[in-house]
Design a protein around this motif. Structure first.
Motif, PDB file in Angstrom:
ATOM      1  N   GLY A 103      11.946 -36.487  13.560  1.00  0.00           N
ATOM      2  CA  GLY A 103      12.671 -37.700  13.200  1.00  0.00           C
ATOM      3  C   GLY A 103      12.876 -37.871  11.710  1.00  0.00           C
ATOM      4  O   GLY A 103      13.648 -38.732  11.286  1.00  0.00           O
ATOM      5  N   ASP A 104      12.185 -37.066  10.893  1.00  0.00           N
ATOM      6  CA  ASP A 104      12.339 -37.138   9.440  1.00  0.00           C
ATOM      7  C   ASP A 104      13.438 -36.187   9.002  1.00  0.00           C
ATOM      8  O   ASP A 104      13.562 -35.086   9.540  1.00  0.00           O
ATOM      9  N   VAL A 105      14.218 -36.604   7.998  1.00  0.00           N
ATOM     10  CA  VAL A 105      15.361 -35.819   7.548  1.00  0.00           C
ATOM     11  C   VAL A 105      15.076 -35.203   6.186  1.00  0.00           C
ATOM     12  O   VAL A 105      14.623 -35.879   5.264  1.00  0.00           O
ATOM     13  N   VAL A 106      15.338 -33.909   6.074  1.00  0.00           N
ATOM     14  CA  VAL A 106      15.388 -33.204   4.794  1.00  0.00           C
ATOM     15  C   VAL A 106      16.819 -32.700   4.636  1.00  0.00           C
ATOM     16  O   VAL A 106      17.318 -31.975   5.491  1.00  0.00           O
ATOM     17  N   CYS A 107      17.473 -33.086   3.546  1.00  0.00           N
ATOM     18  CA  CYS A 107      18.889 -32.756   3.374  1.00  0.00           C
ATOM     19  C   CYS A 107      19.094 -31.475   2.578  1.00  0.00           C
ATOM     20  O   CYS A 107      19.950 -30.657   2.921  1.00  0.00           O
ATOM     21  N   ASP A 108      18.343 -31.289   1.506  1.00  0.00           N
ATOM     22  CA  ASP A 108      18.485 -30.118   0.651  1.00  0.00           C
ATOM     23  C   ASP A 108      17.548 -29.029   1.145  1.00  0.00           C
ATOM     24  O   ASP A 108      16.433 -28.860   0.643  1.00  0.00           O
ATOM     25  N   LEU A 109      18.004 -28.271   2.114  1.00  0.00           N
ATOM     26  CA  LEU A 109      17.144 -27.272   2.752  1.00  0.00           C
ATOM     27  C   LEU A 109      16.863 -26.086   1.839  1.00  0.00           C
ATOM     28  O   LEU A 109      15.906 -25.350   2.061  1.00  0.00           O
ATOM     29  N   ARG A 110      17.677 -25.905   0.806  1.00  0.00           N
ATOM     30  CA  ARG A 110      17.428 -24.813  -0.116  1.00  0.00           C
ATOM     31  C   ARG A 110      16.140 -25.033  -0.904  1.00  0.00           C
ATOM     32  O   ARG A 110      15.387 -24.086  -1.176  1.00  0.00           O
ATOM     33  N   HIS A 111      15.858 -26.262  -1.263  1.00  0.00           N
ATOM     34  CA  HIS A 111      14.732 -26.557  -2.142  1.00  0.00           C
ATOM     35  C   HIS A 111      13.574 -27.269  -1.450  1.00  0.00           C
ATOM     36  O   HIS A 111      12.490 -27.360  -2.027  1.00  0.00           O
ATOM     37  N   HIS A 112      13.790 -27.792  -0.278  1.00  0.00           N
ATOM     38  CA  HIS A 112      12.757 -28.609   0.373  1.00  0.00           C
ATOM     39  C   HIS A 112      12.602 -28.231   1.843  1.00  0.00           C
ATOM     40  O   HIS A 112      13.524 -27.679   2.453  1.00  0.00           O
ATOM     41  N   GLY A 113      11.441 -28.564   2.393  1.00  0.00           N
ATOM     42  CA  GLY A 113      11.196 -28.351   3.809  1.00  0.00           C
ATOM     43  C   GLY A 113      10.782 -26.928   4.128  1.00  0.00           C
ATOM     44  O   GLY A 113      10.487 -26.114   3.246  1.00  0.00           O
ATOM     45  N   GLY A 114      10.733 -26.625   5.402  1.00  0.00           N
ATOM     46  CA  GLY A 114      10.243 -25.334   5.872  1.00  0.00           C
ATOM     47  C   GLY A 114       8.747 -25.347   6.065  1.00  0.00           C
ATOM     48  O   GLY A 114       8.055 -26.312   5.722  1.00  0.00           O
ATOM     49  N   ASP A 115       8.231 -24.263   6.615  1.00  0.00           N
ATOM     50  CA  ASP A 115       6.828 -24.223   7.021  1.00  0.00           C
ATOM     51  C   ASP A 115       5.849 -24.473   5.875  1.00  0.00           C
ATOM     52  O   ASP A 115       4.827 -25.135   6.061  1.00  0.00           O
ATOM     53  N   ASP A 116       6.138 -23.925   4.679  1.00  0.00           N
ATOM     54  CA  ASP A 116       5.195 -24.051   3.571  1.00  0.00           C
ATOM     55  C   ASP A 116       5.134 -25.465   3.003  1.00  0.00           C
ATOM     56  O   ASP A 116       4.155 -25.832   2.336  1.00  0.00           O
ATOM     57  N   GLN A 117       6.194 -26.245   3.208  1.00  0.00           N
ATOM     58  CA  GLN A 117       6.260 -27.613   2.688  1.00  0.00           C
ATOM     59  C   GLN A 117       6.681 -28.562   3.810  1.00  0.00           C
ATOM     60  O   GLN A 117       7.574 -29.395   3.661  1.00  0.00           O
ATOM     61  N   ALA A 118       5.988 -28.436   4.928  1.00  0.00           N
ATOM     62  CA  ALA A 118       6.369 -29.184   6.123  1.00  0.00           C
ATOM     63  C   ALA A 118       6.073 -30.669   6.008  1.00  0.00           C
ATOM     64  O   ALA A 118       6.769 -31.508   6.591  1.00  0.00           O
ATOM     65  N   VAL A 119       5.027 -31.006   5.263  1.00  0.00           N
ATOM     66  CA  VAL A 119       4.556 -32.395   5.136  1.00  0.00           C
ATOM     67  C   VAL A 119       4.246 -32.642   3.663  1.00  0.00           C
ATOM     68  O   VAL A 119       3.696 -31.769   2.982  1.00  0.00           O
ATOM     69  N   TYR A 120       4.594 -33.839   3.189  1.00  0.00           N
ATOM     70  CA  TYR A 120       4.250 -34.208   1.816  1.00  0.00           C
ATOM     71  C   TYR A 120       3.356 -35.448   1.857  1.00  0.00           C
ATOM     72  O   TYR A 120       3.678 -36.436   2.518  1.00  0.00           O
ATOM     73  N   ALA A 121       2.229 -35.362   1.156  1.00  0.00           N
ATOM     74  CA  ALA A 121       1.268 -36.472   1.110  1.00  0.00           C
ATOM     75  C   ALA A 121       1.134 -36.978  -0.325  1.00  0.00           C
ATOM     76  O   ALA A 121       1.116 -36.192  -1.270  1.00  0.00           O
ATOM     77  N   GLY A 179       9.688 -24.341  10.770  1.00  0.00           N
ATOM     78  CA  GLY A 179      10.392 -23.067  10.726  1.00  0.00           C
ATOM     79  C   GLY A 179      10.663 -22.628   9.300  1.00  0.00           C
ATOM     80  O   GLY A 179      10.161 -23.200   8.330  1.00  0.00           O
ATOM     81  N   GLU A 180      11.485 -21.624   9.161  1.00  0.00           N
ATOM     82  CA  GLU A 180      11.728 -20.975   7.876  1.00  0.00           C
ATOM     83  C   GLU A 180      12.445 -21.887   6.890  1.00  0.00           C
ATOM     84  O   GLU A 180      13.384 -22.606   7.254  1.00  0.00           O
ATOM     85  N   LYS A 181      12.015 -21.854   5.636  1.00  0.00           N
ATOM     86  CA  LYS A 181      12.700 -22.603   4.588  1.00  0.00           C
ATOM     87  C   LYS A 181      14.137 -22.105   4.452  1.00  0.00           C
ATOM     88  O   LYS A 181      14.416 -20.915   4.561  1.00  0.00           O
ATOM     89  N   GLY A 182      15.031 -23.053   4.176  1.00  0.00           N
ATOM     90  CA  GLY A 182      16.443 -22.732   4.092  1.00  0.00           C
ATOM     91  C   GLY A 182      17.169 -22.972   5.390  1.00  0.00           C
ATOM     92  O   GLY A 182      18.401 -23.116   5.405  1.00  0.00           O
ATOM     93  N   VAL A 183      16.403 -23.034   6.475  1.00  0.00           N
ATOM     94  CA  VAL A 183      16.963 -23.290   7.799  1.00  0.00           C
ATOM     95  C   VAL A 183      16.373 -24.571   8.384  1.00  0.00           C
ATOM     96  O   VAL A 183      17.089 -25.405   8.926  1.00  0.00           O
ATOM     97  N   ALA A 184      15.050 -24.704   8.249  1.00  0.00           N
ATOM     98  CA  ALA A 184      14.334 -25.821   8.848  1.00  0.00           C
ATOM     99  C   ALA A 184      13.997 -26.875   7.804  1.00  0.00           C
ATOM    100  O   ALA A 184      13.930 -26.591   6.608  1.00  0.00           O
ATOM    101  N   GLY A 185      13.775 -28.093   8.262  1.00  0.00           N
ATOM    102  CA  GLY A 185      13.488 -29.190   7.360  1.00  0.00           C
ATOM    103  C   GLY A 185      12.059 -29.672   7.430  1.00  0.00           C
ATOM    104  O   GLY A 185      11.120 -28.929   7.154  1.00  0.00           O
ATOM    105  N   SER A 186      11.878 -30.930   7.831  1.00  0.00           N
ATOM    106  CA  SER A 186      10.578 -31.581   7.816  1.00  0.00           C
ATOM    107  C   SER A 186       9.736 -31.185   9.020  1.00  0.00           C
ATOM    108  O   SER A 186      10.252 -30.852  10.093  1.00  0.00           O
ATOM    109  N   GLY A 187       8.427 -31.265   8.830  1.00  0.00           N
ATOM    110  CA  GLY A 187       7.518 -31.055   9.937  1.00  0.00           C
ATOM    111  C   GLY A 187       7.362 -32.260  10.837  1.00  0.00           C
ATOM    112  O   GLY A 187       6.799 -32.153  11.926  1.00  0.00           O
ATOM    113  N   LEU A 188       7.845 -33.419  10.394  1.00  0.00           N
ATOM    114  CA  LEU A 188       7.733 -34.638  11.189  1.00  0.00           C
ATOM    115  C   LEU A 188       9.004 -34.835  12.012  1.00  0.00           C
ATOM    116  O   LEU A 188      10.116 -34.883  11.458  1.00  0.00           O
TER     117      LEU A 188
END
Length: 226
Positions: free
Chosen positions: A55-73, A44-53
Motif C-alpha cells: 500500500g506504500d508508494v515509491v515513485c523514483d524506483l531508480r534511487h529508492h525502494g527494492g529489497d535493500d531499502q524496503a523499509v525506512y525507519a 524485489g529488485e531495485k529499479g523494478v520494485a518499490g516499498s516493502g510495505l
C-alpha cells in the motif's frame, strides 16, 4: 539516547503526490500514519520494485525502494530534536519514514543488525539515509541537505528477512548484532563527509549493493559480497 522499551510508534505509508523537486514529477515522501496491521515483505529488485510495505508508494524506483531499502525507519526522538531546531511541528512520517520508532537510537544500530518486530516480521539494518533534493524540497528548509548531513541523524533503511505484519505499538527486539561494530552513523559519515572512514565499512557486508559498490570502488577492495 538511552534505549528503553524499543517499539514502533506509528506505521506510515504514502501515496503519489506532485512534486517540483525531482526528475520524477511525483513523490511518495508524504507518509501518513495508518491503522494497522500492514503487511511487510521483500519487494524485489531495485529499479523494478518499490516499498516493502503493501500500500506504500515509491515513485523514483531508480534511487529508492527494492529489497535493500524496503523499509525506512526514523526515531521520534530525533524528530523531536528537529522540531526544536526548525521551530515547527514535525509529525510522524514527515521525513518519509515507514516506521516512526521510539526507545531506540538508530544512529548506533549496527549494519546487519536484525530486528524481530511484532509476531513474525524480521528486518535487517542496511543503509543510512542519504538526503536528496526531493527531501529538501518537501521540507522547505533552507540548506536542508547540508544541515541533515551535519547532524548525521539519518534513520536507517532495512531489508525484510521474514515477512509479517506490523502495527503501531509492536515491540522491536534486537535478535542479532554483528561483531564488526560498524554503525549506521559511521556508515553515513564514511559515505558522505568522511571518506577516510570508507575502509572501515568493508566488513559491513549487509550494506546495500549500491553502498558496497561505492566502498569497493573508492577503496580499491574489489567486490564486497554479501
Amino acid at each position: 539516547m538511552e534505549q528503553q522499551n524499543p517499539r514502533v510508534l506509528t506505521v506510515n505509508i504514502g501515496a503519489a503526490t506532485p512534486t517540483e523537486h525531482s526528475a520524477i514529477p511525483v513523490t511518495g515522501i508524504d507518509k501518513q500514519p495508518v491503522e494497522g496491521p500492514v503487511l511487510v515483505r521483500a519487494p524485489g529488485e531495485k529499479g523494478v520494485a518499490g516499498s516493502g510495505l503493501v500500500g506504500d508508494v515509491v515513485c523514483d524506483l531508480r534511487h529508492h525502494g527494492g529489497d535493500d531499502q524496503a523499509v525506512y525507519a526514523y526515531a521520534r526522538e530525533d524528530l523531536d530534536d528537529w522540531q526544536r531546531t526548525v521551530g515547527r511541528p514535525l509529525g510522524n512520517g514527515v521525513f518519509g519514514e515507514n516506521l516512526t520508532t521510539t526507545g531506540i537510537d538508530l544512529g548506533t544500530a549496527v549494519v546487519g543488525e536484525q530486528w524481530a518486530v511484532g509476531e513474525e516480521l524480521v528486518l535487517e539494518v542496511s543503509d543510512p539515509r542519504i538526503p536528496c533534493r526531493t527531501f529538501a524540497g518537501w521540507l522547505g528548509e533552507r540548506g536542508w541537505v547540508r544541515r541533515f548531513t551535519e547532524a548525521a541523524t539519518t534513520g536507517t533503511y532495512l531489508r525484510v528477512l521474514h515477512p509479517g505484519e506490523v502495527r503501531a505499538g509492536d515491540p522491536i527486539v534486537v535478535r542479532h548484532r554483528p561483531d564488526h561494530g560498524i554503525t549506521v552513523r559511521t556508515a553515513f559519515r564514511a559515505l558522505t563527509t568522511q571518506p577516510e572512514l570508507l575502509p572501515e565499512l568493508i566488513p559491513a557486508t549487509a550494506l546495500s549493493a549500491d553502498a558496497r559498490a561505492t566502498v569497493a570502488r573508492r577503496t580499491g577492495s574489489g567486490t564486497l559480497a554479501r
